[in-house]
Design a protein around this motif. Structure first.
Motif, mmCIF file in Angstrom:
data_model
loop_
_atom_site.group_PDB
_atom_site.id
_atom_site.type_symbol
_atom_site.label_atom_id
_atom_site.label_comp_id
_atom_site.label_asym_id
_atom_site.label_seq_id
_atom_site.Cartn_x
_atom_site.Cartn_y
_atom_site.Cartn_z
ATOM 1 N N UNK A 78 61.377 39.412 6.395
ATOM 2 C CA UNK A 78 61.327 39.288 7.860
ATOM 3 C C UNK A 78 60.219 38.334 8.301
ATOM 4 N N UNK A 79 59.111 38.370 7.586
ATOM 5 C CA UNK A 79 58.007 37.463 7.919
ATOM 6 C C UNK A 79 58.433 36.011 7.737
ATOM 7 N N UNK A 80 59.087 35.704 6.633
ATOM 8 C CA UNK A 80 59.534 34.329 6.398
ATOM 9 C C UNK A 80 60.573 33.906 7.435
ATOM 10 N N UNK A 81 61.441 34.815 7.833
ATOM 11 C CA UNK A 81 62.434 34.488 8.863
ATOM 12 C C UNK A 81 61.769 34.300 10.224
ATOM 13 N N UNK A 82 60.769 35.118 10.521
ATOM 14 C CA UNK A 82 60.070 35.009 11.803
ATOM 15 C C UNK A 82 59.401 33.645 11.953
ATOM 16 N N UNK A 83 58.882 33.098 10.857
ATOM 17 C CA UNK A 83 58.234 31.796 10.918
ATOM 18 C C UNK A 83 59.212 30.700 11.350
ATOM 19 N N UNK A 84 60.491 30.912 11.108
ATOM 20 C CA UNK A 84 61.495 29.952 11.542
ATOM 21 C C UNK A 84 61.931 30.192 12.981
ATOM 22 N N UNK A 85 62.131 31.471 13.333
ATOM 23 C CA UNK A 85 62.741 31.793 14.623
ATOM 24 C C UNK A 85 61.739 31.933 15.770
ATOM 25 N N UNK A 86 60.515 32.335 15.473
ATOM 26 C CA UNK A 86 59.515 32.566 16.531
ATOM 27 C C UNK A 86 58.140 32.181 16.015
ATOM 28 N N UNK A 87 57.886 30.874 15.857
ATOM 29 C CA UNK A 87 56.613 30.443 15.266
ATOM 30 C C UNK A 87 55.380 30.891 16.051
ATOM 31 N N UNK A 88 55.485 30.982 17.379
ATOM 32 C CA UNK A 88 54.326 31.426 18.163
ATOM 33 C C UNK A 88 53.962 32.871 17.833
ATOM 34 N N UNK A 89 54.990 33.717 17.751
ATOM 35 C CA UNK A 89 54.758 35.116 17.390
ATOM 36 C C UNK A 89 54.226 35.207 15.956
ATOM 37 N N UNK A 90 54.732 34.349 15.086
ATOM 38 C CA UNK A 90 54.271 34.345 13.704
ATOM 39 C C UNK A 90 52.785 34.009 13.623
ATOM 40 N N UNK A 91 52.341 33.113 14.478
ATOM 41 C CA UNK A 91 50.911 32.772 14.472
ATOM 42 C C UNK A 91 50.061 33.964 14.891
ATOM 43 N N UNK A 92 50.551 34.766 15.828
ATOM 44 C CA UNK A 92 49.810 35.959 16.242
ATOM 45 C C UNK A 92 49.679 36.948 15.078
ATOM 46 N N UNK A 93 50.783 37.165 14.384
ATOM 47 C CA UNK A 93 50.744 38.080 13.248
ATOM 48 C C UNK A 93 49.918 37.476 12.119
ATOM 49 N N UNK A 94 49.972 36.158 11.969
ATOM 50 C CA UNK A 94 49.155 35.489 10.965
ATOM 51 C C UNK A 94 47.670 35.723 11.188
ATOM 52 N N UNK A 95 47.251 35.790 12.463
ATOM 53 C CA UNK A 95 45.845 36.078 12.764
ATOM 54 C C UNK A 95 45.471 37.483 12.302
ATOM 55 N N UNK A 96 46.407 38.423 12.434
ATOM 56 C CA UNK A 96 46.154 39.784 11.959
ATOM 57 C C UNK A 96 46.038 39.811 10.439
ATOM 58 N N UNK A 97 46.900 39.045 9.773
ATOM 59 C CA UNK A 97 46.849 38.972 8.319
ATOM 60 C C UNK A 97 45.486 38.474 7.860
ATOM 61 N N UNK A 98 44.993 37.443 8.523
ATOM 62 C CA UNK A 98 43.703 36.882 8.130
ATOM 63 C C UNK A 98 42.568 37.858 8.392
ATOM 64 N N UNK A 99 42.645 38.589 9.507
ATOM 65 C CA UNK A 99 41.566 39.509 9.862
ATOM 66 C C UNK A 99 41.539 40.758 8.982
ATOM 67 N N UNK A 100 42.726 41.260 8.596
ATOM 68 C CA UNK A 100 42.797 42.545 7.889
ATOM 69 C C UNK A 100 43.024 42.421 6.390
ATOM 70 N N UNK A 101 43.035 41.204 5.860
ATOM 71 C CA UNK A 101 43.223 41.040 4.416
ATOM 72 C C UNK A 101 42.113 41.774 3.667
ATOM 73 N N UNK A 102 42.481 42.509 2.660
ATOM 74 C CA UNK A 102 41.511 43.258 1.863
ATOM 75 C C UNK A 102 41.302 44.688 2.316
ATOM 76 N N UNK A 103 41.891 45.072 3.433
ATOM 77 C CA UNK A 103 41.741 46.447 3.919
ATOM 78 C C UNK A 103 42.391 47.430 2.965
ATOM 79 N N UNK A 104 41.753 48.604 2.767
ATOM 80 C CA UNK A 104 42.292 49.637 1.895
ATOM 81 C C UNK A 104 43.163 50.591 2.709
ATOM 82 N N UNK A 105 44.339 50.915 2.183
ATOM 83 C CA UNK A 105 45.273 51.782 2.895
ATOM 84 C C UNK A 105 45.252 53.163 2.263
ATOM 85 N N UNK A 106 44.088 53.821 2.414
ATOM 86 C CA UNK A 106 43.899 55.150 1.852
ATOM 87 C C UNK A 106 42.789 55.833 2.640
#
Length: 466
Positions: A404-432
Motif C-alpha cells: 500500500x505504501x508503494x501504491x500510495x507514492x504513485x496515487x497520492x504523493x503529497x500524502x506519501x510525503x506526510x507519512x514519510x515524515x513519520x517514518x523518518x521521525x519514528x524509525x528505530x522505535x520499539x513496539x513493546x
C-alpha cells in the motif's frame, strides 16, 4: 504498469549502463529477495496490489529457514513451532484443522509449498539465483545485480522500482569469543549445524545458551548423551506449552485482548510460573534478573523435567577454555567432548551498504515498524521480527503495508510525503511495552498486539488516501 516477471524477455533490453555494465530496465516491477515465509507473502501481497514481481531465491525451492534441505536452514529433526497454530498461520490461508497445536517443521514446509501453489507464486521466483548487490539508482529506483548461486556464470544487473528484502535473520551464526577457545581440543559446533540427536549420542555435551533452541538441544542431549551441562549467562522465564488445557500462548493472548496492563500480566505470569513450573533456582538454574516479557520467553515443558531427573546439569557462564576442559565463572571445571553454541544469529544483508538501512556500529538496522529505513522510501525489509507469537500473521500485514505504501507514492504523493515524515521521525522505535533487554537476541523483539495495532494505524492512513 509492468506485470512481466521475465527479466530475460525481449522488452527487458539494456537501456542503462552503470560502471561499464549493462542494466536491464524492469519498469515498475518490484524485486523481492528471498522465497521463505516472508518473501512468499511479500510476492503474494504485491501481486494483489497490481505490481509486477521478480523474486530471487538462492536455493532451489521455497521455504527459507523452514526448508531443512537448504544449507542455511537452522531446522533440526525435532523442530516444532513454539507458537500454536492459530497464532502462527497466515490470516488468509489457515493451517489444516487436523494438524496438531504445535506443527512439526515438515508440516510447516508443506504449508509454505501449498501457499505458493495456491497463490500461483512460482512464476515470479528465480530459483538458484543469489543477489550480489543492491545499489540506489536515479529516481529512487534500485539496481539489483544477481548471479547463479555459487558464483557460476555472468552477473546480471536489473533496475527495479522498489526492493523488498526478505532474506531472513536466522542463518548467520553468532559465535561468542572466549579465552582459550582456539586451543580447545574437543569438538565445537554452532546450533545451526545441529540436525539430530545422533550427533550427541554417548558424548559428554556442554550446551551454551538458554534460548529456545539451546533448551531444545539440552533436552535432546539429556536423552542421548552420556553427560549434559547447560550453561546460561542469565536466568530466564520458562513457560509450559500448555496451560489450563490449552496452548499457553492462547491463554496469554486472551489476557492481551482483555487489555490487561503490563504490570498485571507480569504478575499473573509470575503467579502461573510459581504454580506450574515452580522456583527453578532449587534446580540450580539462575534467577531471572528481569521481569517477564523483558526477554523472549522460553517455551519448553521438558527442560525442568530432565533437570529434575538429573539428566541435565545447569551451570553458569564460561570463564575460559583449556585444552581439554572448560572453566566456569564459579571456579568449577568440566570436561566436555562436544560444545554446542546455541548463541543465536546476527542479521546480515551482504548485498546492501550498511547506511542504506541506517545500520549502527553494532550491526542493528534503524527501521520504522521494523520495515522502512529513514531515507529510502522504495526500500523495505520483511520479516525482521522476533515476536511473542507466530511471525507469519505479522509479515502478512507488514507486506500489505509495504504494497500500500508503494501504491500510495504513485496515487497520492503529497500524502506519501506526510507519512514519510513519520517514518523518518519514528524509525528505530520499539513496539513493546516492556523494557526489553538490550541484546542482539532482542533487537527485533515486538509485542505482536502492539505491533499489529501500529501496522493497522498505518494501513488505515494508507487506505484513506487511496
Amino acid at each position: 504498469m509492468s506485470t512481466s516477471t521475465d527479466p530475460d524477455s525481449p522488452d527487458s533490453a539494456a537501456t542503462f549502463w552503470r560502471d561499464g555494465r549493462p542494466v536491464y530496465d524492469r519498469g515498475d516491477t518490484v524485486c523481492v529477495i528471498g522465497a521463505g515465509a516472508s518473501g512468499l507473502t511479500a510476492i503474494k501481497n504485491l501481486k494483489e496490489h497490481g505490481f509486477g514481481v521478480d523474486c530471487y531465491e538462492r536455493e532451489t525451492s521455497v521455504g527459507g529457514a523452514w526448508n531443512w534441505r537448504h544449507d542455511r536452514s537452522p531446522v533440526y529433526a525435532s523442530t516444532h513451532l513454539i507458537s500454536s497454530k492459530p497464532l502462527s498461520q497466515y490470516p488468509d490461508f489457515p493451517m489444516p484443522d487436523s494438524w496438531p497445536d504445535y506443527p512439526h517443521h515438515s508440516q510447516l514446509l508443506s504449508y509454505l509449498e501449498r501457499y505458493a501453489d495456491h497463490f500461483d507464486l512460482h512464476p515470479h521466483i528465480w530459483f538458484g539465483t543469489e543477489v550480489v548487490r543492491v545499489e540506489p539508482a536515479e529516481g529512487e529506483r534500485w539496481d539489483v545485480t544477481t548471479r547463479s548461486t555459487g558464483g557460476y556464470g555472468a552477473e546480471r544487473t536489473s533496475r527495479y522500482a522498489a526492493v523488498v528484502v526478505a532474506n531472513g535473520h536466522n542463518w548467520s551464526p553468532k559465535l561468542p569469543g572466549y579465552e582459550g577457545l582456539d586451543d580447545f581440543r574437543g569438538q565445537i559446533m554452532h546450533s545451526s549445524a545441529y540436525k539430530d540427536a545422533t550427533q550427541l549420542r554417548g558424548k559428554r555435551v556442554l550446551v551454551v545458551g538458554a534460548g529456545n533452541t539451546g533448551c531444545d538441544i539440552a533436552v535432546e542431549a539429556g536423552q542421548q548423551a552420556a553427560k549434559v551441562w547447560h550453561s546460561s549467562r542469565r536466568g530466564y522465564w520458562y513457560a509450559p506449552k500448555y496451560l489450563l488445557g490449552r496452548p499457553a500462548d492462547q491463554v496469554g493472548d486472551q489476557a492481551l485482548a482483555l487489555g490487561l496492563p503490563l504490570w498485571l500480566r507480569q504478575w499473573l505470569f509470575q503467579r502461573m510460573v510459581r504454580l506450574t513450573v515452580g522456583d527453578l533456582t532449587r534446580f540450580g538454574l539462575p534467577r531471572p534478573d528481569h521481569k517477564p516479557f523483558e526477554t523472549h520467553l522460553i517455551v519448553n515443558s521438558q527442560l525442568v523435567y530432565y533437570v529434575g531427573h538429573g539428566a541435565i546439569t545447569p551451570v553458569p557462564d564460561i570463564a575460559r577454555f583449556r585444552s581439554y576442559s572448560v572453566e566456569l565463572t564459579d571456579g568449577s571445571e568440566i570436561e566436555p567432548e562436544l560444545v554446542v553454541f546455541a548463541t543465536g544469529y546476527l542479521p546480515r544483508f551482504e548485498f546492501l551498504a550498511p547506511e542504506l538501512l541506517g545500520t549502527d556500529s553494532s550491526g542493528r538496522p534503524t527501521l520504522y515498524l521494523n520495515t522502512f529505513p529513514r531515507r529510502h522510501p522504495t526500500l523495505a525489509v520483511a520479516g525482521l521480527l522476533q515476536s511473542d507469537s507466530g511471525i507469519f500473521p505479522l509479515t502478512h500485514w507488514q507486506t500489505v503495508m509495504i504494497a500500500r505504501w508503494l501504491r500510495l507514492r504513485e496515487t497520492a504523493p503529497e500524502r506519501a510525503r506526510e507519512i514519510g515524515a513519520r517514518i523518518e521521525a519514528d524509525a528505530g522505535r520499539r513496539w513493546n511495552p516492556a523494557k526489553v533487554k538490550e541484546s542482539t537476541r532482542h533487537w527485533f523483539e515486538v509485542s505482536h498486539l502492539d505491533y499489529l495495532r501500529a501496522v493497522q494505524r498505518t494501513l488505515d492512513d494508507l487506505e484513506v488516501a487511496r
